[in-house]
Write a protein that holds these residues in place. Sequence first.
Motif, mmCIF file in Angstrom:
data_model
loop_
_atom_site.group_PDB
_atom_site.id
_atom_site.type_symbol
_atom_site.label_atom_id
_atom_site.label_comp_id
_atom_site.label_asym_id
_atom_site.label_seq_id
_atom_site.Cartn_x
_atom_site.Cartn_y
_atom_site.Cartn_z
ATOM 1 N N LYS A 2 1.026 -1.517 -0.025
ATOM 2 C CA LYS A 2 -0.245 0.449 -0.107
ATOM 3 C C LYS A 2 0.999 1.098 -0.137
ATOM 4 C CE LYS A 2 -4.395 -2.617 2.022
ATOM 5 N NZ LYS A 2 -4.609 -2.123 3.130
ATOM 6 N N ARG A 3 2.075 1.135 0.540
ATOM 7 C CA ARG A 3 3.375 3.005 1.081
ATOM 8 C C ARG A 3 3.729 2.954 -0.719
ATOM 9 N NH1 ARG A 3 8.174 2.937 1.435
ATOM 10 N NH2 ARG A 3 8.348 0.670 1.466
ATOM 11 N N LEU A 4 4.230 1.289 -1.772
ATOM 12 C CA LEU A 4 4.451 1.650 -2.696
ATOM 13 C C LEU A 4 3.593 1.930 -2.917
ATOM 14 C CD1 LEU A 4 6.892 -1.381 -2.956
ATOM 15 C CD2 LEU A 4 7.813 0.725 -2.352
ATOM 16 N N ILE A 16 2.208 19.906 1.533
ATOM 17 C CA ILE A 16 1.100 18.225 2.974
ATOM 18 C C ILE A 16 0.699 17.531 3.341
ATOM 19 C CG2 ILE A 16 3.028 17.552 4.649
ATOM 20 C CD1 ILE A 16 5.460 19.221 4.267
ATOM 21 N N PHE A 17 -0.143 18.998 3.356
ATOM 22 C CA PHE A 17 -1.541 18.664 3.751
ATOM 23 C C PHE A 17 -2.306 18.864 3.134
ATOM 24 C CE2 PHE A 17 -5.623 21.102 4.043
ATOM 25 C CZ PHE A 17 -5.656 20.678 5.330
ATOM 26 N N TYR A 18 -1.940 19.213 1.239
ATOM 27 C CA TYR A 18 -2.884 18.775 0.120
ATOM 28 C C TYR A 18 -3.085 16.531 -0.200
ATOM 29 C CZ TYR A 18 -4.467 17.507 -4.317
ATOM 30 O OH TYR A 18 -4.913 17.518 -5.850
ATOM 31 N N PHE A 19 -1.694 16.644 -0.021
ATOM 32 C CA PHE A 19 -1.487 15.204 -0.408
ATOM 33 C C PHE A 19 -2.169 14.467 0.591
ATOM 34 C CE2 PHE A 19 0.747 16.933 -3.761
ATOM 35 C CZ PHE A 19 0.155 16.260 -5.303
ATOM 36 N N SER A 20 -1.828 14.466 1.776
ATOM 37 C CA SER A 20 -2.729 13.691 2.786
ATOM 38 C C SER A 20 -4.365 13.564 3.072
ATOM 39 C CB SER A 20 -2.055 14.108 4.371
ATOM 40 O OG SER A 20 -0.819 14.807 4.949
ATOM 41 N N GLU A 21 -4.554 14.867 2.524
ATOM 42 C CA GLU A 21 -5.922 14.804 2.221
ATOM 43 C C GLU A 21 -6.545 13.966 0.399
ATOM 44 O OE1 GLU A 21 -7.922 18.381 1.883
ATOM 45 O OE2 GLU A 21 -8.482 18.616 4.659
ATOM 46 N N TYR A 22 -5.467 13.946 0.410
ATOM 47 C CA TYR A 22 -5.704 13.387 -1.099
ATOM 48 C C TYR A 22 -5.802 11.731 -1.011
ATOM 49 C CZ TYR A 22 -4.528 11.563 -5.966
ATOM 50 O OH TYR A 22 -4.563 10.915 -7.026
ATOM 51 N N PHE A 23 -4.762 11.014 -0.299
ATOM 52 C CA PHE A 23 -5.243 9.909 0.683
ATOM 53 C C PHE A 23 -5.760 8.996 1.349
ATOM 54 C CE2 PHE A 23 -0.578 10.262 -1.938
ATOM 55 C CZ PHE A 23 -0.770 9.363 -2.591
ATOM 56 N N ILE A 71 -5.055 10.426 4.797
ATOM 57 C CA ILE A 71 -4.060 9.559 5.775
ATOM 58 C C ILE A 71 -4.077 11.040 6.619
ATOM 59 C CG2 ILE A 71 -3.250 7.882 4.795
ATOM 60 C CD1 ILE A 71 -0.766 8.870 3.385
ATOM 61 N N SER A 72 -3.671 11.093 7.867
ATOM 62 C CA SER A 72 -2.307 11.807 8.489
ATOM 63 C C SER A 72 -1.342 12.388 8.121
ATOM 64 C CB SER A 72 -2.238 11.398 10.441
ATOM 65 O OG SER A 72 -1.475 10.446 10.478
ATOM 66 N N MET A 73 -1.121 13.748 8.376
ATOM 67 C CA MET A 73 0.083 14.258 8.301
ATOM 68 C C MET A 73 0.681 13.455 8.373
ATOM 69 S SD MET A 73 -1.006 18.622 8.045
ATOM 70 C CE MET A 73 0.449 18.898 6.973
ATOM 71 N N GLU A 74 1.224 13.480 9.444
ATOM 72 C CA GLU A 74 2.606 12.713 9.996
ATOM 73 C C GLU A 74 2.211 10.900 9.360
ATOM 74 O OE1 GLU A 74 3.330 10.051 14.129
ATOM 75 O OE2 GLU A 74 1.561 11.125 14.070
ATOM 76 N N LYS A 75 2.050 10.475 8.735
ATOM 77 C CA LYS A 75 2.047 9.135 7.802
ATOM 78 C C LYS A 75 2.717 9.624 6.682
ATOM 79 C CE LYS A 75 -0.494 5.004 7.326
ATOM 80 N NZ LYS A 75 -1.469 4.200 7.044
ATOM 81 N N PHE A 76 1.613 10.271 5.494
ATOM 82 C CA PHE A 76 2.275 11.158 4.656
ATOM 83 C C PHE A 76 3.705 11.351 4.944
ATOM 84 C CE2 PHE A 76 3.260 14.797 1.947
ATOM 85 C CZ PHE A 76 3.058 13.589 0.170
ATOM 86 N N LEU A 77 3.941 12.237 5.737
ATOM 87 C CA LEU A 77 6.148 12.404 6.399
ATOM 88 C C LEU A 77 6.437 11.419 6.495
ATOM 89 C CD1 LEU A 77 4.839 15.599 7.759
ATOM 90 C CD2 LEU A 77 6.075 15.616 5.803
ATOM 91 N N GLU A 109 5.751 7.597 6.189
ATOM 92 C CA GLU A 109 5.636 6.384 5.363
ATOM 93 C C GLU A 109 4.981 6.454 4.164
ATOM 94 O OE1 GLU A 109 1.885 3.860 6.972
ATOM 95 O OE2 GLU A 109 2.717 4.009 9.258
ATOM 96 N N ILE A 110 5.444 7.845 3.687
ATOM 97 C CA ILE A 110 4.705 7.687 1.990
ATOM 98 C C ILE A 110 6.414 8.567 1.452
ATOM 99 C CG2 ILE A 110 3.887 9.016 0.193
ATOM 100 C CD1 ILE A 110 2.333 6.559 2.155
ATOM 101 N N LEU A 111 6.233 9.981 2.030
ATOM 102 C CA LEU A 111 7.672 10.544 2.488
ATOM 103 C C LEU A 111 9.409 9.692 2.789
ATOM 104 C CD1 LEU A 111 6.540 14.070 1.736
ATOM 105 C CD2 LEU A 111 6.329 13.090 0.372
ATOM 106 N N GLU A 112 8.789 8.921 3.988
ATOM 107 C CA GLU A 112 9.846 8.393 4.437
ATOM 108 C C GLU A 112 10.944 9.486 5.443
ATOM 109 O OE1 GLU A 112 11.733 5.105 2.298
ATOM 110 O OE2 GLU A 112 9.823 5.045 1.252
#
Length: 274
Positions: A16-18, A42-49, A51-57, A59-62
């Motif tokens: 899912k992350r990949l 960061i805010f936009y793509f967190s809402e897009y997926f 998920i929380s901003m923390e998870k986006f930063l 797990e997605i952006l690592e």
Amino acid sequence: MKNNEILMILKDENKKRLQMQKELVKERTKNTSEDFFSVNEIFYFSEYFDISMEKFLREILEIDNVKYSKILKGQVTRIYSEAYVKAKNDYLCKKRKIFSKNINLNTKTYFSKKDLLENAEKLDLNVRDFSIKVLEKSSDSFKRVINDENCKRRLYIGSYVTAKLPETFIDNNYSQIEKIAKWAIYSASKRLGGIILLPEDYKDELQKCMIYIYFNGNSLNKNNIPIIKSQRFYKKYIVSFYKKLLSYEMQEISKIVKNKKVLEYNDNIFYRNI
């Protein structure tokens, strides 16, 4: 919960992350070539997926703990993600392969500003990444063309690659090719200020043209296979040979002009049989 079940959950989470990383690259590169993420993004793509901003930063952006802490404290407003850049480069590499399938790199293909914009849109890419990452042109070349409001400037990819013509082709079409060579010499002479070659120079140029077209007259297709295989002469070869020989003669006659081995131009001398 058993170990196997835990491993399956972890594998699913990783998939899912990949997948989110790939989706992020696909959506973002449509509009920007930027590698840094702003707070708004960061805010936009967190809402897009969703998920929380923390998870986006994380797990997605690592993003590592240091960068994460800085953005939380407002010490930075833009963040760089190596994971994103890697996924983006992989994505653009695939786009480059897709695009190159429809392009013959054995000849020059030119792109104006309009061409760049249209091709970028077809590939769902921003025009900068298309020009620099897919076409692999320099940033300066891209700026020179994209900032041209008149769409007259162009950049190109590929180069003219040629091969020898079949000997039987030359033997069976010698007179036709010779006429094209004379035409090219005539045109080059007029374009270089309306001059006429001395008799011995004209004969030399004609012979050089015939040798040049023999070794360089056969264009290659995208699979590096010579186009002309038989001895049959088609009308489309006239333009191709003429352009090659005109370019060649423009250079060769220029060398002669520099040595001042020319006479005043006269349409009736040496060129009457073209």
